[in-house]
Design a protein around this motif. Structure first.
Motif, PDB file in Angstrom:
ATOM      1  N   MET A  72       0.821  -1.186   0.000  1.00 18.34           N
ATOM      2  CA  MET A  72       0.000   0.000   0.000  1.00 18.34           C
ATOM      3  C   MET A  72       0.867   1.253   0.000  1.00 18.34           C
ATOM      4  O   MET A  72       0.587   2.205  -0.713  1.00 18.34           O
ATOM      5  N   THR A  73       1.939   1.235   0.797  1.00 19.14           N
ATOM      6  CA  THR A  73       2.843   2.379   0.860  1.00 19.14           C
ATOM      7  C   THR A  73       3.539   2.574  -0.479  1.00 19.14           C
ATOM      8  O   THR A  73       3.716   3.712  -0.918  1.00 19.14           O
ATOM      9  N   GLN A  74       3.908   1.486  -1.125  1.00 17.92           N
ATOM     10  CA  GLN A  74       4.561   1.560  -2.432  1.00 17.92           C
ATOM     11  C   GLN A  74       3.630   2.224  -3.453  1.00 17.92           C
ATOM     12  O   GLN A  74       4.063   3.064  -4.229  1.00 17.92           O
ATOM     13  N   GLN A  75       2.362   1.835  -3.428  1.00 19.88           N
ATOM     14  CA  GLN A  75       1.393   2.409  -4.359  1.00 19.88           C
ATOM     15  C   GLN A  75       1.200   3.910  -4.088  1.00 19.88           C
ATOM     16  O   GLN A  75       1.138   4.710  -5.003  1.00 19.88           O
ATOM     17  N   LEU A  76       1.116   4.257  -2.810  1.00 23.88           N
ATOM     18  CA  LEU A  76       0.963   5.659  -2.436  1.00 23.88           C
ATOM     19  C   LEU A  76       2.182   6.470  -2.866  1.00 23.88           C
ATOM     20  O   LEU A  76       2.047   7.572  -3.415  1.00 23.88           O
ATOM     21  N   ASN A  77       3.369   5.922  -2.636  1.00 27.33           N
ATOM     22  CA  ASN A  77       4.598   6.611  -3.053  1.00 27.33           C
ATOM     23  C   ASN A  77       4.651   6.777  -4.571  1.00 27.33           C
ATOM     24  O   ASN A  77       5.074   7.815  -5.077  1.00 27.33           O
ATOM     25  N   SER A  78       4.228   5.741  -5.280  1.00 20.85           N
ATOM     26  CA  SER A  78       4.217   5.791  -6.736  1.00 20.85           C
ATOM     27  C   SER A  78       3.257   6.880  -7.238  1.00 20.85           C
ATOM     28  O   SER A  78       3.602   7.654  -8.136  1.00 20.85           O
ATOM     29  N   GLN A  79       2.076   6.944  -6.648  1.00 19.87           N
ATOM     30  CA  GLN A  79       1.109   7.964  -7.045  1.00 19.87           C
ATOM     31  C   GLN A  79       1.614   9.368  -6.682  1.00 19.87           C
ATOM     32  O   GLN A  79       1.473  10.305  -7.464  1.00 19.87           O
ATOM     33  N   LEU A  80       2.182   9.493  -5.512  1.00 20.57           N
ATOM     34  CA  LEU A  80       2.712  10.782  -5.082  1.00 20.57           C
ATOM     35  C   LEU A  80       3.827  11.244  -6.017  1.00 20.57           C
ATOM     36  O   LEU A  80       3.874  12.409  -6.416  1.00 20.57           O
TER      37      LEU A  80
END
Length: 131
Positions: free
Chosen positions: A1-9
């Motif tokens: 989930m953190t990876q996805q959030l970082n990717s979107q950010l």
């Protein structure tokens, strides 16, 4: 989930910086056009004024002074008309630049809305499938 959030950010930050660069380039282009218009107008007015002063230095009698007076009023009128013309061109450049910046902003807003809508739709679809 953190990876996805970082990717979107990271994606949002990249998009923001690209759009900021585009906006900066549009603004600089508009400023360059305005500067060119104003510099050309200044050059033309300086040349006309220098010619008038050269003619004024050659005045030796009253008749020449009358002719110079008429040339002076004509020169003033021409310079005022030219200033109005240049001002209209400057306003047109500013309006075109503003329209380009508005289009860029709308494009960015549309992309942001689509980026937010896609994950929401995926979550809704996953929730519907889980039922």
């Amino acid at each position: 989930m953190t990876q996805q959030l970082n990717s979107q950010l990271f994606s949002y930050a990249k998009q923001l910086s690209e759009n900021a660069f585009k906006a900066h380039a549009l603004t600089i282009k508009g400023l360059e056009q305005v500067a060119e218009l104003q510099l050309a107008a200044l050059e033309k007015q300086a040349q006309a004024t220098a010619d008038f002063i050269a003619q004024a230095a050659e005045v030796r009698d009253v008749d020449a002074l009358r002719g110079l007076w008429e040339k002076g009023t004509s020169l003033s009128r021409e310079q005022a008309e030219h200033a109005v013309s240049v001002t209209k061109e400057v306003v047109a450049v500013a309006q075109k630049t503003a329209e380009s910046l508005n289009a860029l902003l709308q494009e960015q807003q549309k992309a942001a809305n689509e980026a937010v809508a896609a994950p929401v739709a995926a979550i809704k679809k996953a929730a519907a499938s889980a039922k």
